[in-house]
Motif scaffolding. Structure first.
Motif, PDB file in Angstrom:
ATOM      1  N   LYS A  55       0.736  -1.311   0.144  1.00 28.95           N
ATOM      2  CA  LYS A  55       0.083  -0.057   0.092  1.00 28.95           C
ATOM      3  C   LYS A  55       0.714   1.191  -0.029  1.00 28.95           C
ATOM      4  CE  LYS A  55      -4.239  -1.723   2.360  1.00 28.95           C
ATOM      5  NZ  LYS A  55      -5.055  -1.564   3.456  1.00 28.95           N
ATOM      6  N   ALA A  56       2.324   1.258   0.336  1.00 25.77           N
ATOM      7  CA  ALA A  56       3.000   2.412   0.195  1.00 25.77           C
ATOM      8  C   ALA A  56       3.592   2.771  -1.109  1.00 25.77           C
ATOM      9  CB  ALA A  56       4.217   1.850   1.131  1.00 25.77           C
ATOM     10  N   ILE A  57       3.501   1.944  -2.073  1.00 29.20           N
ATOM     11  CA  ILE A  57       4.073   2.039  -3.182  1.00 29.20           C
ATOM     12  C   ILE A  57       3.179   3.264  -3.993  1.00 29.20           C
ATOM     13  CG2 ILE A  57       4.549   1.024  -5.565  1.00 29.20           C
ATOM     14  CD1 ILE A  57       6.234   0.120  -3.308  1.00 29.20           C
ATOM     15  N   ASN A  58       1.801   3.151  -4.117  1.00 29.67           N
ATOM     16  CA  ASN A  58       1.381   4.209  -4.982  1.00 29.67           C
ATOM     17  C   ASN A  58       1.407   5.634  -4.520  1.00 29.67           C
ATOM     18  OD1 ASN A  58       0.378   2.614  -6.978  1.00 29.67           O
ATOM     19  ND2 ASN A  58      -1.552   2.110  -6.303  1.00 29.67           N
ATOM     20  N   PRO A  59       1.338   5.728  -3.149  1.00 30.89           N
ATOM     21  CA  PRO A  59       1.485   7.443  -2.457  1.00 30.89           C
ATOM     22  C   PRO A  59       2.791   7.811  -2.593  1.00 30.89           C
ATOM     23  CG  PRO A  59       0.607   5.890  -0.762  1.00 30.89           C
ATOM     24  CD  PRO A  59       0.824   4.927  -1.906  1.00 30.89           C
ATOM     25  N   LEU A  60       3.748   6.919  -2.730  1.00 31.18           N
ATOM     26  CA  LEU A  60       5.392   7.248  -2.819  1.00 31.18           C
ATOM     27  C   LEU A  60       5.428   7.595  -4.303  1.00 31.18           C
ATOM     28  CD1 LEU A  60       7.194   4.817  -0.694  1.00 31.18           C
ATOM     29  CD2 LEU A  60       6.765   7.243  -0.315  1.00 31.18           C
ATOM     30  N   LYS A  61       4.861   6.729  -5.264  1.00 27.65           N
ATOM     31  CA  LYS A  61       4.715   7.394  -6.625  1.00 27.65           C
ATOM     32  C   LYS A  61       4.257   8.586  -7.106  1.00 27.65           C
ATOM     33  CE  LYS A  61       5.701   2.733  -8.902  1.00 27.65           C
ATOM     34  NZ  LYS A  61       5.237   1.678  -9.397  1.00 27.65           N
ATOM     35  N   VAL A 112      12.163  10.267  -2.090  1.00 32.75           N
ATOM     36  CA  VAL A 112      11.319   9.495  -2.454  1.00 32.75           C
ATOM     37  C   VAL A 112      11.757   8.191  -3.246  1.00 32.75           C
ATOM     38  CG1 VAL A 112       9.010   9.279  -3.338  1.00 32.75           C
ATOM     39  CG2 VAL A 112       9.450  11.078  -1.606  1.00 32.75           C
ATOM     40  N   MET A 113      12.659   8.447  -4.211  1.00 38.22           N
ATOM     41  CA  MET A 113      13.298   7.498  -5.127  1.00 38.22           C
ATOM     42  C   MET A 113      13.815   6.433  -3.863  1.00 38.22           C
ATOM     43  SD  MET A 113      15.317   9.558  -7.959  1.00 38.22           S
ATOM     44  CE  MET A 113      14.374  10.618  -9.052  1.00 38.22           C
ATOM     45  N   ASN A 114      14.522   6.787  -2.999  1.00 42.30           N
ATOM     46  CA  ASN A 114      15.193   5.918  -1.833  1.00 42.30           C
ATOM     47  C   ASN A 114      14.342   5.150  -1.376  1.00 42.30           C
ATOM     48  OD1 ASN A 114      17.542   4.928  -0.457  1.00 42.30           O
ATOM     49  ND2 ASN A 114      16.589   5.868   1.103  1.00 42.30           N
ATOM     50  N   HIS A 115      13.130   6.056  -0.855  1.00 41.08           N
ATOM     51  CA  HIS A 115      12.273   5.209   0.004  1.00 41.08           C
ATOM     52  C   HIS A 115      11.610   4.067  -0.930  1.00 41.08           C
ATOM     53  CE1 HIS A 115      12.211   8.064   3.040  1.00 41.08           C
ATOM     54  NE2 HIS A 115      11.307   9.001   2.389  1.00 41.08           N
ATOM     55  N   LEU A 116      11.157   4.344  -2.199  1.00 38.92           N
ATOM     56  CA  LEU A 116      10.720   3.303  -3.122  1.00 38.92           C
ATOM     57  C   LEU A 116      11.613   2.242  -3.603  1.00 38.92           C
ATOM     58  CD1 LEU A 116       8.492   5.527  -5.793  1.00 38.92           C
ATOM     59  CD2 LEU A 116       7.742   3.616  -4.572  1.00 38.92           C
ATOM     60  N   ALA A 117      12.701   2.396  -3.821  1.00 43.55           N
ATOM     61  CA  ALA A 117      13.828   1.499  -4.181  1.00 43.55           C
ATOM     62  C   ALA A 117      13.963   0.593  -2.824  1.00 43.55           C
ATOM     63  CB  ALA A 117      15.224   2.066  -4.326  1.00 43.55           C
ATOM     64  N   PHE A 118      13.936   0.968  -1.862  1.00 42.08           N
ATOM     65  CA  PHE A 118      14.197   0.205  -0.665  1.00 42.08           C
ATOM     66  C   PHE A 118      13.004  -0.746  -0.344  1.00 42.08           C
ATOM     67  CE2 PHE A 118      13.367  -0.758   4.081  1.00 42.08           C
ATOM     68  CZ  PHE A 118      14.572  -1.081   4.270  1.00 42.08           C
ATOM     69  N   ILE A 119      11.724   0.010  -0.282  1.00 42.39           N
ATOM     70  CA  ILE A 119      10.437  -1.152  -0.363  1.00 42.39           C
ATOM     71  C   ILE A 119      10.424  -1.978  -1.354  1.00 42.39           C
ATOM     72  CG2 ILE A 119       8.010  -0.956  -0.094  1.00 42.39           C
ATOM     73  CD1 ILE A 119       8.514   1.870   1.282  1.00 42.39           C
ATOM     74  N   LEU A 120      10.481  -1.518  -2.618  1.00 37.50           N
ATOM     75  CA  LEU A 120      10.447  -2.406  -3.759  1.00 37.50           C
ATOM     76  C   LEU A 120      11.321  -3.697  -3.561  1.00 37.50           C
ATOM     77  CD1 LEU A 120      10.261   0.161  -6.658  1.00 37.50           C
ATOM     78  CD2 LEU A 120       8.346  -1.616  -6.035  1.00 37.50           C
ATOM     79  N   SER A 121      12.768  -3.259  -3.101  1.00 31.81           N
ATOM     80  CA  SER A 121      13.622  -4.362  -2.855  1.00 31.81           C
ATOM     81  C   SER A 121      13.167  -5.359  -1.909  1.00 31.81           C
ATOM     82  CB  SER A 121      14.861  -3.831  -2.537  1.00 31.81           C
ATOM     83  OG  SER A 121      15.007  -3.318  -1.117  1.00 31.81           O
ATOM     84  N   GLU A 122      12.346  -4.722  -0.921  1.00 31.27           N
ATOM     85  CA  GLU A 122      11.890  -5.704   0.179  1.00 31.27           C
ATOM     86  C   GLU A 122      10.711  -6.523  -0.423  1.00 31.27           C
ATOM     87  OE1 GLU A 122      10.652  -3.993   3.722  1.00 31.27           O
ATOM     88  OE2 GLU A 122      12.850  -4.020   4.650  1.00 31.27           O
ATOM     89  N   LEU A 123      10.153  -5.993  -1.565  1.00 34.35           N
ATOM     90  CA  LEU A 123       8.911  -6.865  -2.182  1.00 34.35           C
ATOM     91  C   LEU A 123       9.368  -7.933  -3.310  1.00 34.35           C
ATOM     92  CD1 LEU A 123       6.374  -3.942  -2.297  1.00 34.35           C
ATOM     93  CD2 LEU A 123       6.373  -5.878  -0.648  1.00 34.35           C
ATOM     94  N   GLY A 124      10.999  -7.705  -3.504  1.00 38.41           N
ATOM     95  CA  GLY A 124      11.341  -8.536  -4.570  1.00 38.41           C
ATOM     96  C   GLY A 124      11.269  -7.983  -5.886  1.00 38.41           C
TER      97      GLY A 124
END
Length: 271
Positions: free
Chosen positions: A158-164, A176-188
């Motif tokens: 649920k974090a992805i769309n608001p960050l984008k 925010v690029m870093n936030h997204l990169a970190f979370i996306l890496s956790e999601l594979g």
């Protein structure tokens, strides 16, 4: 001659003590925003002062606002003042007082969301950030807040769309690029995560946190030598404790057979 941060801060204090609350708000806010290249609710580098050093001035400001007729700008000025002083509890208290006077102001909801976030009240913070974007659909900072709240509530998808959305509202938002990169890496989602962190590093090439995110992504991709080189760049920069993933670096050393280095880090972490 350009005013220093301290001179601006002291000028804002004078405005508050004189009751010129609107001007004080403008100065305090400009001081916060101008101290960083991109503002973030998790900014570590915003302008700060020691509350104890200015204790009498701050007491005088509080007395002035509290003895005047309830005033939205007065309470917001104190909210900004305590934000700069790092006193989140008092910041939160005055933001709530401002909110009682004007509950349809997007900025006060964002400030309320930020203060609750830093107090650890993540679910409440999420609600306040959502109220802020209901009132101002272009508030990239509140969208960042929503994304981080979902992440800390263990709902990373649920974090992805608001960050984008936040990133779409402020191009080249490397934080925010870093936030997204970190979370996306956790999601594979490692390819997308790598693309994002490379974009962030084009803007802030020596940022230890961004290098750390990149090194961790490379580790997850099993590109161990590249990951090691990236971690070594961070170590040369003498990072703060929170700027490097010591646990991942320890695992990397073990994978590469560098067991003595891995042991040294383990000992460092448990000292």
């Amino acid at each position: 001659m350009t005013e220093t941060g301290i001179e601006k801060f002291e000028n804002a204090l004078k405005c508050t003590k004189k009751g010129d609350y609107q001007k004080a708000c403008v100065i305090f806010d400009d001081l916060i925003l101008s101290s960083v290249s991109v503002y973030s609710i998790v900014s570590q580098e915003i302008f700060k002062i020691s509350e104890w050093e200015y204790l009498q001035d701050i007491t005088d400001c509080e007395r002035k606002v509290n003895t005047d007729k309830p005033n939205f700008d007065g309470y917001m000025a104190l909210g900004f003042l305590f934000k700069i002083a790092g006193n989140t509890e008092r910041r939160n208290m005055f933001i709530q007082k401002a909110l009682k006077i004007n509950s349809i102001n997007a900025r006060v909801w964002r400030e309320y969301g930020e203060s609750e976030f830093h107090l650890g009240n993540i679910r409440q913070s999420l609600l306040h950030f959502q109220e802020a974007v209901n009132l101002d659909a272009d508030d990239f900072i509140s969208y960042e807040g929503i994304g981080l709240c979902f992440y800390y509530l263990d709902e990373p998808i649920k974090a992805i769309n608001p960050l984008k959305k936040s990133m779409s509202l402020l191009q080249k938002n490397h934080i925010v690029m870093n936030h997204l990169a970190f979370i996306l890496s956790e999601l594979g989602e490692l390819t997308e995560a790598e693309d994002l962190i490379k974009e962030a590093l084009k803007i802030k090439a020596s940022n230890n946190v961004y290098l750390d995110t990149y090194a961790c992504i490379l580790y997850l991709q099993e590109r161990y030598q590249e990951s090691l080189k990236t971690f070594e760049k961070i170590l040369v920069n003498k990072p703060k404790e929170w700027e490097i993933s010591w646990d991942i670096l320890t695992q990397l050393y073990d994978v590469l057979g560098l067991h003595v280095k891995a042991k040294q880090i383990e000992e460092k972490l448990f000292l």
